[in-house]
Design an enzyme around this catalytic site. Structure first.
Site, PDB file in Angstrom:
ATOM      1  N   TYR A  58       0.818  -1.216   0.000  1.00  0.00           N
ATOM      2  CA  TYR A  58       0.000   0.000   0.000  1.00  0.00           C
ATOM      3  C   TYR A  58       0.859   1.277   0.000  1.00  0.00           C
ATOM      4  O   TYR A  58       0.359   2.349  -0.315  1.00  0.00           O
ATOM      5  CB  TYR A  58      -0.965   0.032   1.201  1.00  0.00           C
ATOM      6  CG  TYR A  58      -1.864  -1.178   1.349  1.00  0.00           C
ATOM      7  CD1 TYR A  58      -1.980  -2.127   0.334  1.00  0.00           C
ATOM      8  CD2 TYR A  58      -2.594  -1.395   2.505  1.00  0.00           C
ATOM      9  CE1 TYR A  58      -2.777  -3.251   0.475  1.00  0.00           C
ATOM     10  CE2 TYR A  58      -3.411  -2.515   2.647  1.00  0.00           C
ATOM     11  CZ  TYR A  58      -3.478  -3.447   1.630  1.00  0.00           C
ATOM     12  OH  TYR A  58      -4.276  -4.559   1.785  1.00  0.00           O
ATOM     13  N   ILE A 237     -12.494  -4.993   8.026  1.00  0.00           N
ATOM     14  CA  ILE A 237     -11.586  -3.840   7.956  1.00  0.00           C
ATOM     15  C   ILE A 237     -12.020  -2.901   6.821  1.00  0.00           C
ATOM     16  O   ILE A 237     -11.305  -2.728   5.833  1.00  0.00           O
ATOM     17  CB  ILE A 237     -10.121  -4.300   7.761  1.00  0.00           C
ATOM     18  CG1 ILE A 237     -10.028  -5.453   6.727  1.00  0.00           C
ATOM     19  CG2 ILE A 237      -9.503  -4.719   9.090  1.00  0.00           C
ATOM     20  CD1 ILE A 237      -8.591  -5.783   6.307  1.00  0.00           C
ATOM     21  N   LYS A 239     -12.523   0.134   4.441  1.00  0.00           N
ATOM     22  CA  LYS A 239     -11.656   1.266   4.104  1.00  0.00           C
ATOM     23  C   LYS A 239     -12.505   2.496   3.815  1.00  0.00           C
ATOM     24  O   LYS A 239     -13.512   2.419   3.100  1.00  0.00           O
ATOM     25  CB  LYS A 239     -10.808   0.924   2.869  1.00  0.00           C
ATOM     26  CG  LYS A 239     -10.011   2.100   2.298  1.00  0.00           C
ATOM     27  CD  LYS A 239     -10.703   2.763   1.123  1.00  0.00           C
ATOM     28  CE  LYS A 239      -9.976   3.995   0.623  1.00  0.00           C
ATOM     29  NZ  LYS A 239     -10.710   4.685  -0.463  1.00  0.00           N
ATOM     30  N   SER A 240     -12.109   3.629   4.351  1.00  0.00           N
ATOM     31  CA  SER A 240     -12.666   4.904   3.892  1.00  0.00           C
ATOM     32  C   SER A 240     -11.670   6.006   4.210  1.00  0.00           C
ATOM     33  O   SER A 240     -10.961   5.935   5.206  1.00  0.00           O
ATOM     34  CB  SER A 240     -14.007   5.207   4.569  1.00  0.00           C
ATOM     35  OG  SER A 240     -14.491   6.446   4.084  1.00  0.00           O
ATOM     36  N   VAL A 241     -11.652   7.006   3.334  1.00  0.00           N
ATOM     37  CA  VAL A 241     -10.886   8.216   3.635  1.00  0.00           C
ATOM     38  C   VAL A 241     -11.843   9.378   3.922  1.00  0.00           C
ATOM     39  O   VAL A 241     -11.406  10.510   4.089  1.00  0.00           O
ATOM     40  CB  VAL A 241      -9.955   8.601   2.459  1.00  0.00           C
ATOM     41  CG1 VAL A 241      -8.847   7.584   2.302  1.00  0.00           C
ATOM     42  CG2 VAL A 241     -10.727   8.775   1.146  1.00  0.00           C
ATOM     43  N   ARG A 245     -17.899   8.804   6.725  1.00  0.00           N
ATOM     44  CA  ARG A 245     -18.046   7.352   6.520  1.00  0.00           C
ATOM     45  C   ARG A 245     -17.204   6.565   7.528  1.00  0.00           C
ATOM     46  O   ARG A 245     -17.630   5.506   7.994  1.00  0.00           O
ATOM     47  CB  ARG A 245     -17.615   6.972   5.109  1.00  0.00           C
ATOM     48  CG  ARG A 245     -18.579   7.435   4.035  1.00  0.00           C
ATOM     49  CD  ARG A 245     -17.988   7.129   2.684  1.00  0.00           C
ATOM     50  NE  ARG A 245     -18.921   7.355   1.601  1.00  0.00           N
ATOM     51  CZ  ARG A 245     -18.589   7.258   0.326  1.00  0.00           C
ATOM     52  NH1 ARG A 245     -17.344   6.931  -0.026  1.00  0.00           N
ATOM     53  NH2 ARG A 245     -19.481   7.471  -0.608  1.00  0.00           N
ATOM     54  N   ASN A 249     -19.019   3.886   9.812  1.00  0.00           N
ATOM     55  CA  ASN A 249     -18.692   2.459   9.736  1.00  0.00           C
ATOM     56  C   ASN A 249     -18.385   1.826  11.093  1.00  0.00           C
ATOM     57  O   ASN A 249     -18.405   0.599  11.215  1.00  0.00           O
ATOM     58  CB  ASN A 249     -17.508   2.243   8.782  1.00  0.00           C
ATOM     59  CG  ASN A 249     -17.869   2.570   7.346  1.00  0.00           C
ATOM     60  OD1 ASN A 249     -19.038   2.731   7.005  1.00  0.00           O
ATOM     61  ND2 ASN A 249     -16.860   2.681   6.482  1.00  0.00           N
TER      62      ASN A 249
END
Ligand SMILES: NC(=O)c1ccc[n+]([C@@H]2O[C@H](COP(=O)([O-])OP(=O)(O)OC[C@H]3O[C@@H](n4cnc5c(N)ncnc54)[C@H](OP(=O)(O)O)[C@@H]3O)[C@@H](O)[C@H]2O)c1
Length: 283
Positions: A58, A237, A239-241, A245, A249
């Protein structure tokens, strides 16, 4: 910066077979750069997350580690997972890759180190697993596990080393429910951790069934899908940026799905992947 106290109820821990425990819900940071990961992790920690899932692939271990250090949260309350990438398999390369990940994270030993994909065609995943076993025996990592392993891959490493991975991180969402693999994990005592838990843009969140269950509970489709994961016993797990959100979550402990909701979500399984087939990638 010090992270303020979370407003959400705490995420429950799941016991792993090596005697450790991990939060059932964490933040994924795939396809996020260092700065983005730093911001997302800081937002997540403030919202009550305590687990972050990264990987050498990543390219954001530096940003993740920085946010963890800057949070002011005691290290023992934080969980960070990272992974050895496919082209670093084999004893010497894995040891170098591990050292490099530890240096980039700069938070002490990672809590969990995973083999990212088996890549069976390379013939190195058993040797790579032996290397992870050695790292754990030397106290350089707390727990070791795998990702994208099929039952045959699990059998080989367990028979060779006698050491069972604490978890297997696999693609899992309502369109790919992985029932047989989950049952196999349960027999071995291996925890199942879902990647792409929200379907990674595959339409799960727009599915009419999910949308109607969400409306009935006055929550969002993502919250329905994450509640389903938690009730299934899988770790997730997402994912959000996006700050809203990220908070949404983890705000999944204030409602319960009914038996009828489960029946409806179970009916969505299509065996449909968004990512590569582990039997094909690197075969
Ligand atoms: N081991 C492996 O091989 C492997 C492979 C893939 C992923 N992973 C791990 O699993 C994590 C999660 O998987 P993923 O990132 O592929 O997919 P995912 O978490 O299922 O979906 C992420 C996508 O959903 C959006 N999203 C997040 N929360 C949302 C919400 N409440 N409402 C609507 N949309 C929402 C995100 O957008 P925004 O970010 O724009 O908000 C992003 O586009 C990764 O980040 C990584 O840590 C592991």
């Amino acid at each position: 910066m010090t992270t303020s106290a979370p407003t959400q109820p705490p995420v429950p821990d799941v016991a792993l077979l090596d005697g450790t425990a991990v939060p059932q819900l964490g933040l994924g940071v795939y396809k996020v750069d260092d700065e983005g990961a730093r911001d997302a992790v800081a937002t997540a920690l403030a919202a009550g997350y305590r687990l972050v899932d990264t990987a050498r692939l990543y390219g954001n271990e530096v940003g993740v580690g920085r946010a963890l250090r800057e949070s002011g949260i005691p290290r023992e309350e934080l969980h960070v997972t990272t992974k050895v990438w496919n082209d670093d398999q084999g004893r010497e390369r894995t040891l170098r890759a591990f050292d490099a990940s530890v240096a980039r994270l700069d938070v002490g030993p990672p809590d969990l180190y995973l083999i990212h994909w088996p890549c069976a065609g390379r013939g190195l995943y058993v040797e790579t697993w032996q290397t992870l076993v050695g790292l754990r025996e030397d106290g350089r990592v707390r727990s070791i596990g795998v990702s994208n392993f099929q039952p045959a891959h699990l059998t080989r490493i367990i028979e060779d080393s006698g050491v069972v991975p604490v978890l297997n991180q696999v693609e899992l969402h309502p369109y790919l429910q992985q029932r047989a693999l989950r049952e196999h994990h349960a027999r071995l005592g291996v925890a199942t951790q879902a990647w792409a838990p929200l379907g990674a843009g595959n339409g799960v969140l727009e599915d009419p069934v999910i949308v109607s269950v969400a409306r009935r509970h006055r929550v969002t489709p993502a919250q329905v899908v994450l509640r389903w994961h938690l009730d299934l016993g899988t770790l997730a797990i997402p994912k959000s940026v996006t700050p809203g959100r990220i908070r949404e979550n983890v705000d999944v402990f204030g409602f319960e799905l009914t038996d009828e909701d489960y029946r409806l979500v179970a009916g969505l399984d299509r065996g449909e992947r968004v990512g590569p087939d582990p039997d094909v990638l690197g075969a």
